[in-house]
Design a protein around this motif. Sequence first.
Motif, short mmCIF file in Angstrom:
data_model
loop_
_atom_site.label_atom_id
_atom_site.label_comp_id
_atom_site.label_asym_id
_atom_site.label_seq_id
_atom_site.Cartn_x
_atom_site.Cartn_y
_atom_site.Cartn_z
N ALA A 62 7.30 -2.10 -41.13
CA ALA A 62 8.29 -2.87 -41.88
C ALA A 62 8.83 -2.06 -43.05
CB ALA A 62 7.67 -4.18 -42.37
N ASN A 63 7.94 -1.52 -43.87
CA ASN A 63 8.37 -0.78 -45.05
C ASN A 63 9.21 0.43 -44.70
OD1 ASN A 63 7.17 -2.40 -47.05
ND2 ASN A 63 5.21 -1.34 -46.86
N ASP A 171 8.03 -4.29 -51.14
CA ASP A 171 6.87 -4.38 -50.24
C ASP A 171 6.18 -5.70 -50.56
OD1 ASP A 171 4.41 -4.28 -48.98
OD2 ASP A 171 3.89 -2.27 -49.67
N CYS A 199 10.18 -6.91 -47.36
CA CYS A 199 9.26 -6.85 -46.22
C CYS A 199 8.18 -7.89 -46.48
CB CYS A 199 8.68 -5.45 -46.08
SG CYS A 199 9.91 -4.21 -45.65
N GLU A 211 5.01 -9.26 -39.46
CA GLU A 211 5.69 -8.89 -40.69
C GLU A 211 7.19 -9.08 -40.47
OE1 GLU A 211 3.61 -7.41 -43.29
OE2 GLU A 211 2.01 -8.03 -41.93
N VAL A 213 11.11 -8.07 -41.79
CA VAL A 213 12.02 -7.26 -42.60
C VAL A 213 13.26 -8.11 -42.85
CG1 VAL A 213 13.28 -5.09 -42.80
CG2 VAL A 213 11.14 -5.17 -41.49
#
Length: 354
Positions: A62-63, A171, A199, A211, A213
């Motif tokens: 995601a990050n 994050d 995220c 997760e 985004v």
Amino acid sequence: MSFASDNQSGASPAVLNALMQEFSRNGTSYGTDEATKRAEDKLRDVFDCDLVAYFVTSGTAANCLALSALGDPWGAVLCHHQAHLLRDESTAPEFLTNGMRLVPVAPFAARLDADAVAAQIAAMPDDRPHNIRPQVLSLAQSSENGQVYTPVEVRALCRVAHDAGLRVHMDGARFANAVAHLGCHPADISVRAGVDVLCLGATKNGAVAAEAVIFFDRTLAREFPERMKRSGHLLSKGRFLGTQFSAWLHDDHWLDLARHANEKAQALATALTSINGVRIAMPPEANEVFAVLPRQVCAQLGAAGIGFAEWYGDAILPDKIELEREILVRFVTSFASNETGVAAVTLAGGVLSR
């Protein structure tokens, strides 16, 4: 009883039940299914704005994929010197962004400060194309040091970044814990404060592996599905991620789970202070407790079956640590932490204090 990481906890029964129901259904592939659409609609309700969201299975994916959409391979990402992105995601950021450089903001402090970020940007040389220039500011909420940025602080950081032409990435692996601590609207520390991409992590807080985004500016999400596909993160059965998020967000379940974890962190901090020689390094604001333990106590807690993680010696703390006899450790609570675990620390503390 382990407090080493909230990754070690299982999953919320509500999330698991939703998954079990989805397992018995058929659905279209690659995020075009109804479960994924419902999850995205729920996120719009939660953040009270239009947005576009994509779902992956890990925080690192995601990050790093988010960063790849925010800058160029020859750009830089400013972050805290202990950011998970910098310390614990190997070279995935550089790999998935095709070469963006992570630059820690100096002077080092327990949290990012708007003035320090502005000074960092001003101090970086700008003789293009020879020098890298920052294109993204990355914040962690809550931070790797267990700190929670208030809405005022997030707004100030975003303002400095945007004034300099930077995008802001957050994050949010423990975003739910931060919202629960602040008691604010989720948008107050994200889209309303100026965050461009969040995220949002569910894995540490009740999901199996999910997760999101979240792009608050749709134009930044251009070709993001292609980025997911190219990196191997576009799941054919993506509906199982959407299903988890829908159940996780339903009736503020995600915040109930986070509140429980935060409350157990407070109880754990109290239990730790009952042990002779132990001091809390920083007041816990989310679900992480940083404590300075005498090395003998550290060994005895381990022998008693209490799990925790030794932390970085260069963490910025209000008090200095005498490294010859003390050690900085981190305890993490989760939605699954219970009174039994805290009582075990209390019991060990009683033995060690005698």
